[in-house]
Design a protein around this motif. Structure first.
Motif, mmCIF file in Angstrom:
data_model
loop_
_atom_site.group_PDB
_atom_site.id
_atom_site.type_symbol
_atom_site.label_atom_id
_atom_site.label_comp_id
_atom_site.label_asym_id
_atom_site.label_seq_id
_atom_site.Cartn_x
_atom_site.Cartn_y
_atom_site.Cartn_z
ATOM 1 N N MET A 58 17.373 19.012 -8.284
ATOM 2 C CA MET A 58 18.017 18.510 -6.958
ATOM 3 C C MET A 58 18.456 19.462 -6.033
ATOM 4 O O MET A 58 18.123 19.403 -4.762
ATOM 5 N N ILE A 59 18.917 20.730 -6.536
ATOM 6 C CA ILE A 59 19.433 21.680 -5.680
ATOM 7 C C ILE A 59 18.003 22.191 -4.770
ATOM 8 O O ILE A 59 17.802 22.516 -3.795
ATOM 9 N N ILE A 107 17.095 10.763 -16.387
ATOM 10 C CA ILE A 107 17.450 11.691 -15.445
ATOM 11 C C ILE A 107 16.424 11.549 -14.325
ATOM 12 O O ILE A 107 16.964 11.434 -13.312
ATOM 13 N N PHE A 108 15.166 11.912 -14.496
ATOM 14 C CA PHE A 108 14.362 11.949 -13.441
ATOM 15 C C PHE A 108 14.313 10.721 -12.761
ATOM 16 O O PHE A 108 14.357 10.775 -11.492
ATOM 17 N N PHE A 109 14.166 9.565 -13.132
ATOM 18 C CA PHE A 109 14.021 8.172 -12.574
ATOM 19 C C PHE A 109 15.294 7.995 -11.717
ATOM 20 O O PHE A 109 15.361 7.893 -10.624
ATOM 21 N N SER A 110 16.311 8.273 -12.307
ATOM 22 C CA SER A 110 17.805 7.821 -11.705
ATOM 23 C C SER A 110 18.225 8.709 -10.755
ATOM 24 O O SER A 110 18.533 8.323 -9.588
ATOM 25 N N LEU A 111 17.652 10.024 -10.739
ATOM 26 C CA LEU A 111 18.286 10.993 -9.546
ATOM 27 C C LEU A 111 17.221 11.055 -8.608
ATOM 28 O O LEU A 111 17.392 11.698 -7.347
ATOM 29 N N SER A 112 16.229 9.941 -8.694
ATOM 30 C CA SER A 112 14.906 9.848 -7.634
ATOM 31 C C SER A 112 14.443 11.581 -7.508
ATOM 32 O O SER A 112 14.112 11.754 -6.259
#
Ligand code: PHE
Length: 649
Positions: free
Chosen positions: A93-94, A312-317
């Motif tokens: 994400m960063i 995690i991938f799906f949820s954090l977009s």
């Protein structure tokens, strides 16, 4: 599959216009610069964070997380989930925020600035995201249907009076069964309890007649017509959703910033009400204990880890290109790492929080039915669209109100995730062709999304949704994440990017971030992709091929391959485009020769990798022949020049 075509059409039209613009290169360059200078901005930092949280917090938090968590170790699942968050979620994400903010561009252009050859990756991310949004809107259409059904608790009523009769208890059912059996065969109806009826309502009413069992029967000639029949209310609700998406984004970050101020807090408040109500229900504790009870043995199963990373991938977009686009509306001087931490924790906390709303009700249901929680819970969409409604029916009139609140919370959760991907695509196109009106781009994408998402509004929609979801989330998103790491770590100076982040961020990144992006995250993703790949090569996903031959091959592998090839073309990476064409051609030829699909695929892959590698190296050698091998005269001249230089020193 064809859902990305509207985007391609826009691109082709736009490409022609851009060619004209390119020819006036000097002047247009200045124009593009001024457009870049005037880049649209978020009204505030809060608006940016809200929009990013709105994208991350979605149906996945309520629909996926509780079920994935409970079936993969309950309380113990929190460990792989947290590890996935730290080793892949937050570092990526960063990275995505940093890319968008540093290059002030959406995914394709930001990645192209790292290395031109990676522009396709940005498009691939957007195509994967767009494909996900098409079926995501269909799930929202189910939620609409249940919002409408809630005031009357419609799932407790017979879906067809001539076929089914609904009763309250098992005893009544026995009695009714005997009565019906006494009737002549033609008039006989099936007796169902209210609880069983909720499942029938979902398949027959909400999905419009989803009958995979019947379609799988050999010799069923009517199945094709039935499977592709559109379901009117799903079509209507998905149209409505696309319209709302358009209204939310057509003015860009300005309107998005306003909309998310409502759509982010609303579901959180609604879920809060549901939790408070849920915790006071009889048996709530049992449900929560079931959810949180750790099953440590499951941590040894690699599939559990796979699910944690996927979630995690799906949820954090991540891997959708959304966060890059959103961060590109941030002024260059804004914080990066703390924003990423805030978004990630807000999202994961909401998943956890939503689980309490779901599991308290599931516990209540198990107590009311006098069975174990494990017996009432259903997989995937069944959890929210079957189990939850059964529980609502047992709450009497309160259930009607709670039902409306719950399904409304799903809708408000979903809408900001859905429009975030459309916005990301708009940014991608707008960066490349700044002169096209954003309203027109948004309208074309929304209209295209509606049209091409119609496949999910047919009777067999849930089946297509399931297949595409597996390939998009397990391969698409993971592949984008992996290649993003490789692009930044090996084709760009990651130390410089870290400095860029640290210069303006409240939380300073150490070398750990470099290590994650360079080694840990890619290694984990490669491992996960390999495990998933070997699994999908050896089994047909969910046995769907028994319902319709090649359904998995086409909608899973074929769809993914098509998106890759399209992004090579749109990203103008002709080398990859040609080689993927050769790969597809070889696979088809080998398949026609009678080799099974996985063998044909692997054979073609071996051919492309080995001969392709050889061709590229030979071509390189031929190109540089004249440059590398100096003629004798040139060699002598070079020698005497260096000798002269030595002397002069
Ligand atoms: N993060 C979203 C969720 O958890 C997933 C998503 C994002 C889906 C963007 C579509 C578009 O539901």
């Amino acid at each position: 599959m064809v859902g990305v075509f509207p985007t391609v059409v826009v691109l082709v039209v736009a490409e022609k216009r851009a060619a004209a613009v390119d020819s006036e290169s000097a002047r247009s360059h200045r124009e593009i610069e001024t457009v870049a200078e005037k880049r649209e901005r978020w009204p505030s930092r809060l608006a940016f964070i809200m929009a990013a949280v709105g994208s991350a917090v979605g149906l996945g938090n309520v629909w996926r997380f509780p079920y994935v968590a409970y079936s993969n170790g309950g309380g113990a699942f929190l460990i792989p989930y947290f590890v996935a968050l730290i080793t892949a979620g937050i570092p990526l994400m960063i990275l995505e925020y940093a890319l968008g903010q540093r290059f002030q561009a959406g995914a394709p252009e930001a990645l192209a600035k790292i290395c031109k050859g990676f522009r396709w990756l940005g498009w691939f991310a957007l195509f994967v995201g767009l494909s996900i949004s098409f079926y995501y809107v269909a799930v929202m259409a189910y939620a609409w249907r249940y919002t409408v059904a809630s005031p009357t608790l419609e799932w407790t009523k017979s879906v067809d009076e001539t076929k089914y009769v609904v009763v309250k208890t098992e005893d009544e059912k026995e009695q009714r069964l005997a009565e019906e059996n006494a009737k002549p065969e033609k008039e006989r109806r099936e007796a169902l309890t209210e609880d069983e009826n909720a499942g029938v309502f979902f398949a027959e009413k909400a999905l419009g007649g989803f009958r995979p069992g019947e379609w799988a029967k050999p010799g069923n000639t009517a199945k094709h017509r039935e499977m592709f029949m559109p379901v009117p209310h799903l079509v209507l609700f998905s149209f409505l959703t696309w319209l709302l998406i358009f209204l939310a984004i057509y003015k860009g970050p300005e309107s998005v910033g306003k909309v998310v101020m409502w759509t982010v807090p609303a579901p959180i408040i609604l879920l809060g009400i549901l939790i408070i109500h849920g915790l006071f229900l009889k048996g709530a504790g049992q449900g929560l204990a079931f959810f949180l009870n750790p099953n440590w043995a499951l941590l040894r199963d690699v599939n559990v880890w796979l699910r944690a990373y996927g979630q995690i991938f799906f949820s954090l977009s991540l891997g959708f290109g959304i966060l890059i686009a959103y961060a590109s509306y941030q002024p260059k001087e804004s914080d990066i790492s703390n924003n990423a931490f805030i978004t990630s924790f807000a999202n994961c906390a909401t998943s956890f929080y939503a689980s309490f709303a779901v599991f308290s009700v599931v516990g209540y249901l198990a107590t009311a039915m006098n069975t174990g929680v494990g017996d009432v819970i259903k997989a995937g969409p069944g959890l929210v669209f079957v189990t939850y409604p059964i529980a609502l029916a047992k709450m009497g009139n309160v259930g009607r109100v709670i039902g409306v609140l719950f399904f409304l919370s799903l809708l408000t959760l979903g809408i900001d995730s859905a429009f975030s991907i459309v916005e990301a695509v708009v940014v991608g196109i707008k960066d490349r062709f700044p002169k096209i009106d954003r309203r027109r781009i948004s309208a074309v994408i929304c209209a295209g999304g509606f049209i091409f998402g119609l496949i999910y509004c047919t009777r067999s929609g849930l089946m297509w949704l399931d297949i595409v979801d597996n390939w998009m989330t397990n391969y698409g998103l993971a592949l984008v994440g992996l290649l993003e790491c490789i692009a930044v770590a090996y084709f760009f100076n990651i130390g410089k990017l870290r400095e860029f982040v640290n210069e303006r961020s409240e939380i300073k990144l150490g070398y750990w971030w470099d290590a994650f992006v360079k080694f840990v995250t890619p290694a984990v993703l490669i491992f996960l992709l390999a495990v998933q790949f070997s699994k999908d090569l050896t089994t047909t996903y969910e046995g769907y091929d028994q319902i319709l031959k090649y359904s998995v091959t086409i909608m899973g592998w074929g769809y993914l391959a098509l998106l890759l090839v399209l992004s090579f073309a749109v990203g103008k990476n002709w080398t990859l485009f040609i080689w993927s064409g050769v790969l597809a051609g070889m696979t088809i030829i080998l398949r026609l020769c009678g080799t099974p699909f996985p063998v044909a695929g692997m054979g073609a892959l071996g051919f492309v990798l080995l001969f392709g590698g050889l061709c590229i190296c030979v071509l390189k050698a031929m190109k540089s022949r004249g440059v590398e091998a100096p003629t004798d005269e040139e060699g002598e001249a070079e020698q005497s020049r260096s000798a002269a230089e030595d002397k002069s020193e």
